[in-house]
Design a protein around this motif. Sequence first.
Motif, PDB file in Angstrom:
ATOM      1  N   MET A   1     -13.772  52.223  13.389  1.00  0.00           N
ATOM      2  CA  MET A   1     -12.981  52.388  12.191  1.00  0.00           C
ATOM      3  C   MET A   1     -13.790  51.853  11.026  1.00  0.00           C
ATOM      4  O   MET A   1     -14.242  50.722  11.034  1.00  0.00           O
ATOM      5  CB  MET A   1     -11.663  51.634  12.356  1.00  0.00           C
ATOM      6  N   GLY A   2     -13.944  52.667  10.035  1.00  0.00           N
ATOM      7  CA  GLY A   2     -14.682  52.246   8.862  1.00  0.00           C
ATOM      8  C   GLY A   2     -13.853  51.317   7.997  1.00  0.00           C
ATOM      9  O   GLY A   2     -12.620  51.304   8.060  1.00  0.00           O
ATOM     10  N   LEU A   3     -14.528  50.546   7.203  1.00  0.00           N
ATOM     11  CA  LEU A   3     -13.842  49.604   6.325  1.00  0.00           C
ATOM     12  C   LEU A   3     -12.901  50.333   5.381  1.00  0.00           C
ATOM     13  O   LEU A   3     -11.785  49.868   5.123  1.00  0.00           O
ATOM     14  CB  LEU A   3     -14.864  48.782   5.539  1.00  0.00           C
ATOM     15  N   ASP A   4     -13.328  51.489   4.889  1.00  0.00           N
ATOM     16  CA  ASP A   4     -12.494  52.280   3.982  1.00  0.00           C
ATOM     17  C   ASP A   4     -11.176  52.668   4.653  1.00  0.00           C
ATOM     18  O   ASP A   4     -10.109  52.562   4.049  1.00  0.00           O
ATOM     19  CB  ASP A   4     -13.262  53.532   3.539  1.00  0.00           C
ATOM     20  N   ASP A   5     -11.250  53.102   5.922  1.00  0.00           N
ATOM     21  CA  ASP A   5     -10.038  53.477   6.662  1.00  0.00           C
ATOM     22  C   ASP A   5      -9.136  52.275   6.876  1.00  0.00           C
ATOM     23  O   ASP A   5      -7.909  52.380   6.778  1.00  0.00           O
ATOM     24  CB  ASP A   5     -10.403  54.093   8.009  1.00  0.00           C
ATOM     25  N   LYS A   6      -9.729  51.138   7.190  1.00  0.00           N
ATOM     26  CA  LYS A   6      -8.934  49.928   7.404  1.00  0.00           C
ATOM     27  C   LYS A   6      -8.185  49.538   6.137  1.00  0.00           C
ATOM     28  O   LYS A   6      -7.015  49.167   6.191  1.00  0.00           O
ATOM     29  CB  LYS A   6      -9.825  48.768   7.854  1.00  0.00           C
ATOM     30  N   ILE A   7      -8.858  49.643   5.000  1.00  0.00           N
ATOM     31  CA  ILE A   7      -8.234  49.293   3.731  1.00  0.00           C
ATOM     32  C   ILE A   7      -7.090  50.257   3.411  1.00  0.00           C
ATOM     33  O   ILE A   7      -6.006  49.837   3.003  1.00  0.00           O
ATOM     34  CB  ILE A   7      -9.279  49.275   2.596  1.00  0.00           C
ATOM     35  N   LYS A   8      -7.320  51.547   3.614  1.00  0.00           N
ATOM     36  CA  LYS A   8      -6.278  52.548   3.350  1.00  0.00           C
ATOM     37  C   LYS A   8      -5.067  52.323   4.255  1.00  0.00           C
ATOM     38  O   LYS A   8      -3.925  52.415   3.806  1.00  0.00           O
ATOM     39  CB  LYS A   8      -6.817  53.957   3.549  1.00  0.00           C
ATOM     40  N   ASN A   9      -5.302  52.046   5.536  1.00  0.00           N
ATOM     41  CA  ASN A   9      -4.203  51.821   6.460  1.00  0.00           C
ATOM     42  C   ASN A   9      -3.439  50.551   6.101  1.00  0.00           C
ATOM     43  O   ASN A   9      -2.203  50.527   6.166  1.00  0.00           O
ATOM     44  CB  ASN A   9      -4.707  51.743   7.902  1.00  0.00           C
ATOM     45  N   ALA A  10      -4.157  49.506   5.721  1.00  0.00           N
ATOM     46  CA  ALA A  10      -3.497  48.267   5.317  1.00  0.00           C
ATOM     47  C   ALA A  10      -2.662  48.490   4.059  1.00  0.00           C
ATOM     48  O   ALA A  10      -1.531  47.984   3.958  1.00  0.00           O
ATOM     49  CB  ALA A  10      -4.528  47.166   5.087  1.00  0.00           C
ATOM     50  N   ALA A  11      -3.199  49.253   3.117  1.00  0.00           N
ATOM     51  CA  ALA A  11      -2.466  49.547   1.888  1.00  0.00           C
ATOM     52  C   ALA A  11      -1.205  50.347   2.192  1.00  0.00           C
ATOM     53  O   ALA A  11      -0.135  50.063   1.631  1.00  0.00           O
ATOM     54  CB  ALA A  11      -3.354  50.308   0.910  1.00  0.00           C
ATOM     55  N   GLN A  12      -1.313  51.319   3.080  1.00  0.00           N
ATOM     56  CA  GLN A  12      -0.154  52.126   3.438  1.00  0.00           C
ATOM     57  C   GLN A  12       0.909  51.261   4.120  1.00  0.00           C
ATOM     58  O   GLN A  12       2.102  51.412   3.858  1.00  0.00           O
ATOM     59  CB  GLN A  12      -0.566  53.280   4.360  1.00  0.00           C
ATOM     60  N   ASP A  13       0.482  50.329   4.961  1.00  0.00           N
ATOM     61  CA  ASP A  13       1.408  49.425   5.628  1.00  0.00           C
ATOM     62  C   ASP A  13       2.101  48.522   4.608  1.00  0.00           C
ATOM     63  O   ASP A  13       3.310  48.321   4.677  1.00  0.00           O
ATOM     64  CB  ASP A  13       0.656  48.588   6.668  1.00  0.00           C
ATOM     65  N   ILE A  14       1.354  48.011   3.646  1.00  0.00           N
ATOM     66  CA  ILE A  14       1.928  47.139   2.615  1.00  0.00           C
ATOM     67  C   ILE A  14       2.934  47.902   1.758  1.00  0.00           C
ATOM     68  O   ILE A  14       4.020  47.386   1.452  1.00  0.00           O
ATOM     69  CB  ILE A  14       0.811  46.524   1.745  1.00  0.00           C
ATOM     70  N   VAL A  15       2.596  49.131   1.392  1.00  0.00           N
ATOM     71  CA  VAL A  15       3.519  49.959   0.609  1.00  0.00           C
ATOM     72  C   VAL A  15       4.798  50.195   1.407  1.00  0.00           C
ATOM     73  O   VAL A  15       5.906  50.104   0.870  1.00  0.00           O
ATOM     74  CB  VAL A  15       2.860  51.301   0.212  1.00  0.00           C
ATOM     75  N   GLY A  16       4.653  50.461   2.684  1.00  0.00           N
ATOM     76  CA  GLY A  16       5.822  50.674   3.532  1.00  0.00           C
ATOM     77  C   GLY A  16       6.696  49.441   3.622  1.00  0.00           C
ATOM     78  O   GLY A  16       7.927  49.531   3.540  1.00  0.00           O
ATOM     79  N   LYS A  17       6.087  48.290   3.770  1.00  0.00           N
ATOM     80  CA  LYS A  17       6.856  47.038   3.833  1.00  0.00           C
ATOM     81  C   LYS A  17       7.566  46.776   2.515  1.00  0.00           C
ATOM     82  O   LYS A  17       8.717  46.326   2.510  1.00  0.00           O
ATOM     83  CB  LYS A  17       5.937  45.874   4.188  1.00  0.00           C
ATOM     84  N   ALA A  18       6.889  47.068   1.413  1.00  0.00           N
ATOM     85  CA  ALA A  18       7.508  46.869   0.101  1.00  0.00           C
ATOM     86  C   ALA A  18       8.706  47.798  -0.081  1.00  0.00           C
ATOM     87  O   ALA A  18       9.770  47.373  -0.547  1.00  0.00           O
ATOM     88  CB  ALA A  18       6.488  47.107  -0.999  1.00  0.00           C
TER      89      ALA A  18
END
Length: 56
Positions: A1-18
């Motif tokens: 998993m590339g760093l870019d993908d990890k960041i995008k997935n983390a951002a999507q998870d944070i948006v979902g939690k919000a």
Amino acid sequence: MGLDDKIKNAAQDIVGKAKETIGNATDNDKLVAEGKAEQAKADAKKAGEDVKDTFK
């Protein structure tokens, strides 16, 4: 998993939690459902990338 993908997935998870948190605070069931769906998508993407990483 590339760093870019990890960041995008983390951002999507944070948006979902919000979204889920705001939906719970405002009694907006649609927003809660959207938040949970965002988190599920992020988790699925992470799992898929983890499988790819395993076979590298």
